[in-house]
Design a protein around this motif. Structure first.
Motif, PDB file in Angstrom:
ATOM      1  N   GLN A 130       0.863  -1.394  -0.328  1.00 41.75           N
ATOM      2  CA  GLN A 130      -0.220  -0.632  -0.371  1.00 41.75           C
ATOM      3  C   GLN A 130       0.738   1.407   0.171  1.00 41.75           C
ATOM      4  OE1 GLN A 130      -2.581   0.184   3.188  1.00 41.75           O
ATOM      5  NE2 GLN A 130      -3.993   1.159   2.357  1.00 41.75           N
ATOM      6  N   VAL A 131       2.368   0.910   0.815  1.00 43.29           N
ATOM      7  CA  VAL A 131       3.191   2.365   0.080  1.00 43.29           C
ATOM      8  C   VAL A 131       4.657   2.017   0.426  1.00 43.29           C
ATOM      9  CG1 VAL A 131       4.089   3.907   1.812  1.00 43.29           C
ATOM     10  CG2 VAL A 131       2.077   3.349   2.480  1.00 43.29           C
ATOM     11  N   ILE A 132       4.983   2.183  -0.722  1.00 42.31           N
ATOM     12  CA  ILE A 132       6.100   1.984  -1.099  1.00 42.31           C
ATOM     13  C   ILE A 132       7.023   2.674  -0.528  1.00 42.31           C
ATOM     14  CG2 ILE A 132       7.840   2.416  -2.856  1.00 42.31           C
ATOM     15  CD1 ILE A 132       5.782   0.628  -3.589  1.00 42.31           C
ATOM     16  N   ASP A 133       8.306   1.719   0.104  1.00 47.16           N
ATOM     17  CA  ASP A 133       9.495   2.161   0.990  1.00 47.16           C
ATOM     18  C   ASP A 133      10.504   3.226   0.882  1.00 47.16           C
ATOM     19  OD1 ASP A 133      11.219   2.398   3.247  1.00 47.16           O
ATOM     20  OD2 ASP A 133      12.331   0.112   2.987  1.00 47.16           O
ATOM     21  N   THR A 134      10.266   3.521   0.427  1.00 45.30           N
ATOM     22  CA  THR A 134      11.611   5.280  -0.189  1.00 45.30           C
ATOM     23  C   THR A 134      12.782   5.731   0.579  1.00 45.30           C
ATOM     24  OG1 THR A 134      10.459   6.519   0.780  1.00 45.30           O
ATOM     25  CG2 THR A 134      10.176   6.139  -1.667  1.00 45.30           C
ATOM     26  N   ASN A 135      11.536   5.449   2.437  1.00 40.25           N
ATOM     27  CA  ASN A 135      13.073   5.776   3.274  1.00 40.25           C
ATOM     28  C   ASN A 135      13.766   5.131   3.972  1.00 40.25           C
ATOM     29  OD1 ASN A 135      10.757   7.267   4.085  1.00 40.25           O
ATOM     30  ND2 ASN A 135      10.074   6.393   6.239  1.00 40.25           N
ATOM     31  N   SER A 136      13.891   3.811   3.569  1.00 42.81           N
ATOM     32  CA  SER A 136      15.412   2.923   3.454  1.00 42.81           C
ATOM     33  C   SER A 136      16.256   3.219   2.644  1.00 42.81           C
ATOM     34  CB  SER A 136      14.952   1.219   3.766  1.00 42.81           C
ATOM     35  OG  SER A 136      14.575   0.857   2.487  1.00 42.81           O
ATOM     36  N   SER A 137      15.472   3.523   1.390  1.00 41.73           N
ATOM     37  CA  SER A 137      16.724   3.852   0.081  1.00 41.73           C
ATOM     38  C   SER A 137      17.045   5.181   0.522  1.00 41.73           C
ATOM     39  CB  SER A 137      15.269   4.010  -0.722  1.00 41.73           C
ATOM     40  OG  SER A 137      16.546   4.055  -2.296  1.00 41.73           O
ATOM     41  N   TRP A 138      16.295   5.560   1.236  1.00 43.50           N
ATOM     42  CA  TRP A 138      17.632   7.038   1.094  1.00 43.50           C
ATOM     43  C   TRP A 138      18.211   7.251   2.202  1.00 43.50           C
ATOM     44  CZ3 TRP A 138      17.600  11.077   5.532  1.00 43.50           C
ATOM     45  CH2 TRP A 138      17.886  12.052   4.704  1.00 43.50           C
ATOM     46  N   ILE A 139      17.801   6.584   3.383  1.00 45.15           N
ATOM     47  CA  ILE A 139      18.293   6.109   4.390  1.00 45.15           C
ATOM     48  C   ILE A 139      19.330   5.681   3.704  1.00 45.15           C
ATOM     49  CG2 ILE A 139      19.233   5.193   6.474  1.00 45.15           C
ATOM     50  CD1 ILE A 139      16.167   5.786   7.375  1.00 45.15           C
ATOM     51  N   ALA A 140      19.794   4.588   2.888  1.00 45.88           N
ATOM     52  CA  ALA A 140      20.869   4.211   2.527  1.00 45.88           C
ATOM     53  C   ALA A 140      22.036   4.949   2.394  1.00 45.88           C
ATOM     54  CB  ALA A 140      20.742   2.933   1.812  1.00 45.88           C
ATOM     55  N   GLN A 141      21.231   6.158   1.174  1.00 46.09           N
ATOM     56  CA  GLN A 141      22.343   6.596   0.279  1.00 46.09           C
ATOM     57  C   GLN A 141      22.803   7.580   1.384  1.00 46.09           C
ATOM     58  OE1 GLN A 141      19.951   8.856  -2.957  1.00 46.09           O
ATOM     59  NE2 GLN A 141      18.577   6.982  -3.051  1.00 46.09           N
ATOM     60  N   GLU A 142      22.591   8.190   2.080  1.00 44.83           N
ATOM     61  CA  GLU A 142      23.274   8.997   2.578  1.00 44.83           C
ATOM     62  C   GLU A 142      24.254   8.115   3.904  1.00 44.83           C
ATOM     63  OE1 GLU A 142      21.890  12.406   3.636  1.00 44.83           O
ATOM     64  OE2 GLU A 142      20.858  11.665   1.981  1.00 44.83           O
ATOM     65  N   LEU A 143      23.599   6.981   4.316  1.00 39.54           N
ATOM     66  CA  LEU A 143      24.895   6.315   5.031  1.00 39.54           C
ATOM     67  C   LEU A 143      26.081   5.837   4.062  1.00 39.54           C
ATOM     68  CD1 LEU A 143      22.858   4.046   6.663  1.00 39.54           C
ATOM     69  CD2 LEU A 143      23.692   5.796   8.004  1.00 39.54           C
ATOM     70  N   ASN A 144      25.883   5.938   2.933  1.00 37.97           N
ATOM     71  CA  ASN A 144      26.588   5.887   1.762  1.00 37.97           C
ATOM     72  C   ASN A 144      27.909   6.953   1.520  1.00 37.97           C
ATOM     73  OD1 ASN A 144      27.689   5.007  -1.049  1.00 37.97           O
ATOM     74  ND2 ASN A 144      27.535   2.924  -0.091  1.00 37.97           N
ATOM     75  N   LYS A 145      27.116   8.006   1.737  1.00 38.09           N
ATOM     76  CA  LYS A 145      27.915   8.995   1.628  1.00 38.09           C
ATOM     77  C   LYS A 145      29.117   9.406   2.670  1.00 38.09           C
ATOM     78  CE  LYS A 145      24.062  11.864  -0.989  1.00 38.09           C
ATOM     79  NZ  LYS A 145      23.059  12.937  -0.960  1.00 38.09           N
ATOM     80  N   ALA A 146      28.116   9.090   3.637  1.00 39.58           N
ATOM     81  CA  ALA A 146      29.287   9.279   5.183  1.00 39.58           C
ATOM     82  C   ALA A 146      30.257   8.205   5.224  1.00 39.58           C
ATOM     83  CB  ALA A 146      28.430   9.120   6.055  1.00 39.58           C
ATOM     84  N   GLY A 147      30.357   7.186   4.094  1.00 41.33           N
ATOM     85  CA  GLY A 147      31.282   5.680   4.108  1.00 41.33           C
ATOM     86  C   GLY A 147      30.924   4.759   4.571  1.00 41.33           C
ATOM     87  N   ILE A 148      29.674   4.789   5.899  1.00 37.61           N
ATOM     88  CA  ILE A 148      29.022   4.061   6.577  1.00 37.61           C
ATOM     89  C   ILE A 148      28.125   2.898   5.257  1.00 37.61           C
ATOM     90  CG2 ILE A 148      27.738   3.073   8.167  1.00 37.61           C
ATOM     91  CD1 ILE A 148      27.855   6.157   9.358  1.00 37.61           C
ATOM     92  N   LEU A 149      28.555   1.491   5.285  1.00 38.11           N
ATOM     93  CA  LEU A 149      28.093  -0.153   4.502  1.00 38.11           C
ATOM     94  C   LEU A 149      26.946  -0.105   4.953  1.00 38.11           C
ATOM     95  CD1 LEU A 149      31.709  -2.172   4.410  1.00 38.11           C
ATOM     96  CD2 LEU A 149      30.473  -0.281   2.421  1.00 38.11           C
ATOM     97  N   VAL A 150      26.371  -0.086   4.031  1.00 38.84           N
ATOM     98  CA  VAL A 150      24.827  -1.349   4.782  1.00 38.84           C
ATOM     99  C   VAL A 150      24.683  -2.250   4.867  1.00 38.84           C
ATOM    100  CG1 VAL A 150      21.767  -0.756   4.033  1.00 38.84           C
ATOM    101  CG2 VAL A 150      23.552   0.838   3.975  1.00 38.84           C
ATOM    102  N   LYS A 151      24.315  -2.994   5.956  1.00 42.45           N
ATOM    103  CA  LYS A 151      24.554  -4.582   5.829  1.00 42.45           C
ATOM    104  C   LYS A 151      23.351  -5.548   5.264  1.00 42.45           C
ATOM    105  CE  LYS A 151      27.339  -8.378   7.305  1.00 42.45           C
ATOM    106  NZ  LYS A 151      27.950  -8.446   6.472  1.00 42.45           N
ATOM    107  N   ASN A 152      22.304  -4.509   5.944  1.00 38.55           N
ATOM    108  CA  ASN A 152      20.975  -4.949   5.272  1.00 38.55           C
ATOM    109  C   ASN A 152      19.938  -4.419   5.648  1.00 38.55           C
ATOM    110  OD1 ASN A 152      20.969  -5.321   8.215  1.00 38.55           O
ATOM    111  ND2 ASN A 152      19.313  -7.215   8.154  1.00 38.55           N
ATOM    112  N   ARG A 153      18.929  -4.377   4.838  1.00 37.97           N
ATOM    113  CA  ARG A 153      17.669  -3.662   4.810  1.00 37.97           C
ATOM    114  C   ARG A 153      16.797  -4.793   5.183  1.00 37.97           C
ATOM    115  NH1 ARG A 153      18.161  -0.037  -0.183  1.00 37.97           N
ATOM    116  NH2 ARG A 153      15.731   0.278  -0.364  1.00 37.97           N
ATOM    117  N   VAL A 154      15.666  -4.248   6.071  1.00 38.92           N
ATOM    118  CA  VAL A 154      14.529  -5.399   6.668  1.00 38.92           C
ATOM    119  C   VAL A 154      13.118  -4.575   6.606  1.00 38.92           C
ATOM    120  CG1 VAL A 154      15.023  -5.574   8.436  1.00 38.92           C
ATOM    121  CG2 VAL A 154      13.936  -7.061   7.686  1.00 38.92           C
ATOM    122  N   ALA A 155      12.181  -4.882   6.247  1.00 39.38           N
ATOM    123  CA  ALA A 155      10.645  -4.247   6.222  1.00 39.38           C
ATOM    124  C   ALA A 155       9.874  -5.399   7.347  1.00 39.38           C
ATOM    125  CB  ALA A 155      10.425  -4.083   5.151  1.00 39.38           C
TER     126      ALA A 155
END
Length: 418
Positions: free
Chosen positions: A19-44
């Protein structure tokens, strides 16, 4: 310097049922990536206590930073806050600064009475550090367990983003010496993912361990992304540029752009550089090519418009396709799209034109013409190039493939005319 890993947990039944597309995790991952932080996993996960608890357990076991969004509202299905209170062994208390903020929002901004349910937004576990949310009533909360930082944020995107910018990222810079992550991305067209992988297999095998190659296929195109992690940003960029140049040379025949941008933006740049324009005549795509060409700011400088000639009568009356052509070889033919492209270019006085006609399905096929048959024409003042395709997918994908191939034919013509 150690690699810092993060886990992202998004909460809400609405995410699981689509019903709602999860755009939050995608945006957060991009911000973390800019800071050199690797995203290990994303789960809903849904609004289920056991599932959320297990997700937090799993995230803490594999990450240094855990970011949670959703479930902090005032309704009965918002269970994240009391669960976090139990998980970290605290008790709920009223945070006066948050209560003052919530009161201000209702009194001065919303100008509505505040009920008890709204007051509960100011209750937080006494074991957390409150992160003020100036964009809403639910505060962020910071917890620590086994030296892992766990931050819960509201699911409302603009509130989450404010907390990320004003709290999470500044705190992460203090906590972690995370190194640098750099990326280079190119776009190819006209070759499938498996064939592309075979062509660059030697290059991929020779990559150093800290540089990874990713394949990102989508509707007739494949993006290739090189990602590298290291401690020295200058040396890392130099090494990555060298590897990226090698990659480009390996796929030169199919290279569309060496930037992370879609096909329509590539065409926009080419036309702007030459101060040229394009128009479109669309049948089977129903305006989708026009949508792509006009979706980015500044497109009015190179894209003039479209004639959506879905019905044959419009092809005849507005694009001068002869009635005899439609009666003999049909609308889905080389002759029809050639005339469509020539006519729309002349009528809109553009340097180039695209015309498409096809059978997108699921119906409309004949004994001679199957679902997925498409004719595309691209015209300039002195030349018209036509090509037919036989796609084999559902209607939506056939439309997308038609649009991308038409745009790529236009790109090739512009480049050839350079």
């Amino acid at each position: 310097m150690n690699k810092i890993y993060a886990s992202i947990i998004t909460i809400g039944d609405e995410l699981l049922i689509g019903q709602v597309i999860d755009t939050n995790s995608s945006w957060i991952a991009q911000e973390l990536n800019k800071a050199g932080i690797l995203v290990k996993n994303r789960v809903a996960v849904g609004d289920n206590r056991e599932d959320i608890w297990q997700a937090i357990d799993d995230a803490i076991s594999k990450s240094t930073l855990v970011l949670i969004t959703g479930g902090l509202g005032p309704t009965a299905d918002d269970i994240t806050k009391p669960l976090l209170c139990d998980y970290f062994g605290g008790k709920m208390v009223m945070d006066q600064a948050t209560l003052d903020h919530v009161t201000y929002i209702f009194k001065e901004i919303l100008r509505r009475p505040m009920i008890e349910r709204n007051t509960l937004q100011a209750q937080v576990p006494d074991v957390c550090t409150v992160l003020k949310n100036e964009k809403g009533t639910a505060p962020g909360m910071l917890f620590t367990k086994n030296e892992v930082k766990v931050i819960a944020m509201p699911g409302v995107p603009h509130e989450m983003k404010w907390i990320m910018h004003n709290h999470v990222m500044p705190l992460a810079a203090q906590w972690f010496n995370s190194g640098y992550i750099e990326h280079r991305t190119l776009l190819t067209a006209g070759i499938g993912e498996s064939f592309l992988a075979e062509q660059i297999s030697s290059f991929e095998t020779a990559l150093p361990s800290h540089i990874k190659l990713a394949y990102l296929p989508n509707y007739g195109m494949v993006r290739l992304r090189l990602s590298a992690w290291g401690n020295n940003q200058t040396d890392l960029n130099k090494e990555l540029d060298n590897q990226f140049n090698q990659l480009k040379n390996n796929v030169l025949e199919y290279l569309v752009t060496d930037k992370d941008e879609p096909m329509e933006m590539v065409i926009g740049h080419l036309l702007k550089q030459k101060n040229q324009t394009v128009s479109t005549a669309e049948s089977c795509t129903g305006g989708y090519i026009a949508h792509l060409l006009s979706k980015h700011a500044g497109s009015s400088t190179f894209y003039t418009g479209s004639i959506i000639s879905y019905a044959n009568i419009i092809k005849e009356q507005l694009l001068d396709v002869p009635h005899e052509t439609l009666m003999t070889v049909g609308a889905v033919s080389k002759e029809a799209v050639k005339q469509m492209a020539v006519a729309v270019r002349e009528k809109m006085n553009t340097d180039y034109a695209i015309a498409v006609s096809g059978i997108m399905g699921p119906g409309g096929a004949t004994e001679e013409k199957a679902v997925g048959l498409v004719w595309i024409a691209v015209a300039s003042k002195n030349n018209v190039v036509t090509k037919h395709f036989q796609f084999r997918f559902d209607r939506e994908r056939n439309i997308s493939l038609t649009a991308i191939n038409a745009l790529n034919m236009l790109r090739a013509m512009i480049v050839d005319n350079s």
